[in-house]
Design an enzyme around this catalytic site. Structure first.
Site, PDB file in Angstrom:
ATOM      1  N   GLU A   1      -5.835  -4.789  10.180  1.00 42.49           N
ATOM      2  CA  GLU A   1      -4.774  -3.826  10.464  1.00 42.49           C
ATOM      3  C   GLU A   1      -5.078  -3.080  11.762  1.00 42.49           C
ATOM      4  O   GLU A   1      -5.839  -2.098  11.760  1.00 42.49           O
ATOM      5  CB  GLU A   1      -4.663  -2.798   9.328  1.00 42.49           C
ATOM      6  CG  GLU A   1      -4.361  -3.407   7.980  1.00 42.49           C
ATOM      7  CD  GLU A   1      -3.783  -2.370   7.016  1.00 42.49           C
ATOM      8  OE1 GLU A   1      -2.630  -2.552   6.614  1.00 42.49           O
ATOM      9  OE2 GLU A   1      -4.467  -1.388   6.716  1.00 42.49           O
TER      10      GLU A   1
ATOM     11  N   SER B   1       2.927  -2.200  10.247  1.00 38.45           N
ATOM     12  CA  SER B   1       4.374  -2.329  10.472  1.00 38.45           C
ATOM     13  C   SER B   1       4.918  -3.719  10.146  1.00 38.45           C
ATOM     14  O   SER B   1       5.869  -4.181  10.777  1.00 38.45           O
ATOM     15  CB  SER B   1       4.752  -1.922  11.906  1.00 38.45           C
ATOM     16  OG  SER B   1       4.392  -0.569  12.122  1.00 38.45           O
TER      17      SER B   1
ATOM     18  N   HIS C   1      -9.733   1.508   4.305  1.00 39.10           N
ATOM     19  CA  HIS C   1      -8.489   1.640   5.070  1.00 39.10           C
ATOM     20  C   HIS C   1      -8.722   2.564   6.266  1.00 39.10           C
ATOM     21  O   HIS C   1      -9.503   3.517   6.177  1.00 39.10           O
ATOM     22  CB  HIS C   1      -7.375   2.187   4.167  1.00 39.10           C
ATOM     23  CG  HIS C   1      -6.031   2.120   4.819  1.00 39.10           C
ATOM     24  ND1 HIS C   1      -5.609   3.053   5.731  1.00 39.10           N
ATOM     25  CD2 HIS C   1      -5.034   1.207   4.723  1.00 39.10           C
ATOM     26  CE1 HIS C   1      -4.396   2.721   6.161  1.00 39.10           C
ATOM     27  NE2 HIS C   1      -4.032   1.609   5.571  1.00 39.10           N
TER      28      HIS C   1
ATOM     29  N   ASN D   1       0.874  -1.173   0.000  1.00 34.34           N
ATOM     30  CA  ASN D   1       0.000   0.000   0.000  1.00 34.34           C
ATOM     31  C   ASN D   1       0.913   1.224   0.000  1.00 34.34           C
ATOM     32  O   ASN D   1       1.465   1.585   1.034  1.00 34.34           O
ATOM     33  CB  ASN D   1      -0.897  -0.033   1.248  1.00 34.34           C
ATOM     34  CG  ASN D   1      -1.761   1.205   1.358  1.00 34.34           C
ATOM     35  OD1 ASN D   1      -1.845   2.016   0.429  1.00 34.34           O
ATOM     36  ND2 ASN D   1      -2.415   1.356   2.502  1.00 34.34           N
TER      37      ASN D   1
ATOM     38  N   GLU E   1      -7.096   4.903   7.426  1.00 35.51           N
ATOM     39  CA  GLU E   1      -6.859   6.328   7.146  1.00 35.51           C
ATOM     40  C   GLU E   1      -8.078   6.947   6.467  1.00 35.51           C
ATOM     41  O   GLU E   1      -8.392   8.113   6.691  1.00 35.51           O
ATOM     42  CB  GLU E   1      -5.579   6.484   6.303  1.00 35.51           C
ATOM     43  CG  GLU E   1      -4.338   6.233   7.155  1.00 35.51           C
ATOM     44  CD  GLU E   1      -3.165   5.610   6.419  1.00 35.51           C
ATOM     45  OE1 GLU E   1      -3.115   5.678   5.181  1.00 35.51           O
ATOM     46  OE2 GLU E   1      -2.290   5.049   7.108  1.00 35.51           O
TER      47      GLU E   1
ATOM     48  N   GLY F   1       2.163   2.204  10.674  1.00 39.60           N
ATOM     49  CA  GLY F   1       3.143   3.272  10.556  1.00 39.60           C
ATOM     50  C   GLY F   1       3.836   3.637  11.855  1.00 39.60           C
ATOM     51  O   GLY F   1       4.492   4.662  11.958  1.00 39.60           O
TER      52      GLY F   1
ATOM     53  N   LYS G   1       0.125   4.222  -0.386  1.00 36.93           N
ATOM     54  CA  LYS G   1      -0.521   5.436   0.150  1.00 36.93           C
ATOM     55  C   LYS G   1      -0.213   6.628  -0.761  1.00 36.93           C
ATOM     56  O   LYS G   1      -0.152   6.456  -1.972  1.00 36.93           O
ATOM     57  CB  LYS G   1      -0.099   5.671   1.607  1.00 36.93           C
ATOM     58  CG  LYS G   1      -0.293   4.405   2.448  1.00 36.93           C
ATOM     59  CD  LYS G   1      -0.129   4.613   3.917  1.00 36.93           C
ATOM     60  CE  LYS G   1      -0.346   3.273   4.625  1.00 36.93           C
ATOM     61  NZ  LYS G   1      -0.286   3.393   6.084  1.00 36.93           N
TER      62      LYS G   1
HETATM   63  P1  PGA Z   1       2.525   0.224   7.523  1.00 38.57           P
HETATM   64  O1  PGA Z   1       1.080   0.478   6.853  1.00 38.57           O
HETATM   65  O2  PGA Z   1       3.022  -1.083   6.979  1.00 38.57           O
HETATM   66  O3  PGA Z   1       3.357   1.389   7.084  1.00 38.57           O
HETATM   67  O4  PGA Z   1       2.310   0.174   8.994  1.00 38.57           O
HETATM   68  C1  PGA Z   1       0.192  -0.581   6.636  1.00 38.57           C
HETATM   69  C2  PGA Z   1      -1.079  -0.060   6.040  1.00 38.57           C
HETATM   70  O5  PGA Z   1      -1.577   0.994   6.482  1.00 38.57           O
HETATM   71  O6  PGA Z   1      -1.654  -0.685   5.121  1.00 38.57           O
END
Ligand code: PGA
Length: 251
Positions: free
Chosen positions: A167, A213, A95, A9, A97, A173, A11
Site C-alpha cells: 500500500e 484507493s 498498516h 479495511n 496508519e 485515501g 478502519k
Molecule cells: P483506501 O485505503 O482504499 O481508502 O485508500 C486502503 C487502506 O488503507 O487499506
C-alpha cells in the site's frame, strides 16, 4: 495459480449495527463467488458479532490489529487467543496508519506476525513507501526493509502463510491510485525480496495485495497484473454493493 484475496479495511468506521447490516448484505451479494477469498477487517468491538453473522458464508472477518502476547497486563489491547476464541481467521498488521500514528516499528510488527502465525491466524502484513520516498527513488529500499523486518525469523512454512499488502502511503485515501504498471513493477520487486529470503516456492505462492484507493472502476485492471493478487480496500469497502464489484473483479 495464486488465488486472489480481496480484503476490506473498514478502519474506524461504522457502528456495531451498521457493521452487522453491511455483512448481512455482503454475504447475500457474494455467495456465488468461489474463486476469490473475501475478508473484512473490522473494528475490534464488532468482531464477535460479525464472526457470527458471517459464519457459514464465504465472507471472513479480520481484526485490524492485535498485541503479540497471549494475555496479561496490557490495558486496552487484544490478544490472538481472544481473536481465535471468537472465530477470527485473519489479522491486518503493520498498516501505515499504525506505523505513522502509533509508531509501530518493523520489529514490533514482526513480533505480531510471529504471534499471529503461532495462533493460526493469517497475517496481512502491510508495507509501502511514502510520497517523498518514492520521489527520491527509495521505493524498493523502503519496501524491502519492511518485508525483511516484518518477515524476519520466519520458517519457510510460516512465510507461506503470510499475505502481503503493498500500500503506497501516498495512494491511501487520496484517490491517487498507483497505475497498474507502477503497482505491477513494485509487486514484482517485492516478490523478489521474498524469493531472496525464502526461495522461489514461497515467493511464487505469496499473495501480494495492492491497496491505496482501489475502487470499483480500477480494481479489474489492477488485479489483471500478473503479480497483483487481490486488494486491500479502505473507503470502497464500506458499501457492500460497491465492494461487491471489486470482489467480482477478483473472482
Ligand atoms: P483506501 O485505503 O482504499 O481508502 O485508500 C486502503 C487502506 O488503507 O487499506
Amino acid at each position: 495459480m495464486r488465488r486472489k484475496v480481496v480484503a476490506g479495511n473498514w478502519k474506524m468506521n461504522k457502528t456495531n449495527e451498521e457493521g452487522i447490516e453491511t455483512i448481512k448484505e455482503l454475504r447475500n451479494l457474494v455467495g456465488e463467488y468461489k474463486n476469490v477469498d473475501i475478508v473484512i477487517g473490522a473494528p475490534s468491538i464488532m468482531l464477535a458479532d460479525l464472526a457470527k453473522v458471517s459464519a457459514g458464508s464465504n465472507v471472513k472477518i479480520a481484526a485490524q490489529n492485535m498485541y503479540p502476547k497471549d494475555s496479561g497486563a496490557f490495558t486496552g489491547e487484544i490478544s490472538p487467543v481472544m481473536l481465535k476464541s471468537i472465530g477470527i481467521e485473519y489479522v491486518i498488521l503493520g498498516h501505515s496508519e499504525r506505523r505513522e500514528y502509533f509508531h509501530e516499528s518493523d520489529e514490533f510488527i514482526n513480533q505480531k506476525v510471529k504471534s499471529a502465525l503461532a495462533h493460526g491466524l493469517t497475517p496481512i502484513l502491510c508495507i509501502g513507501e511514502k510520497l517523498e520516498e518514492r520521489e527520491t527513488g527509495k521505493t524498493l529500499e523502503v519496501n524491502s526493509k519492511q518485508i525483511k523486518g516484518g518477515m524476519a525469523g520466519l520458517s519457510v512454512e510460516e512465510a507461506k502463510k503470510v499475505i502481503v499488502a503493498y500500500e503506497p502511503v501516498w495512494a491511501i485515501g487520496t484517490g491517487k491510485t498507483a497505475t497498474p504498471e507502477m503497482a505491477q513493477a513494485t509487486h514484482k520487486e517485492i516478490r523478489k525480496v521474498i524469493e531472496d529470503m525464502f526461495g522461489l516456492e514461497v515467493s511464487n505462492g505469496t499473495i501480494i495485495q495492492y491497496g491505496g484507493s482501489m475502487n470499483a472502476a480500477n480494481a479489474a485492471e489492477l488485479m489483471a497484473q500478473p503479480d497483483i493478487d487481490g486488494g486491500l480496500v479502505g473507503g470502497a469497502s464500506l458499501d457492500a454493493k460497491v465492494f461487491e464489484v471489486i470482489i467480482k473483479a477478483g473472482n
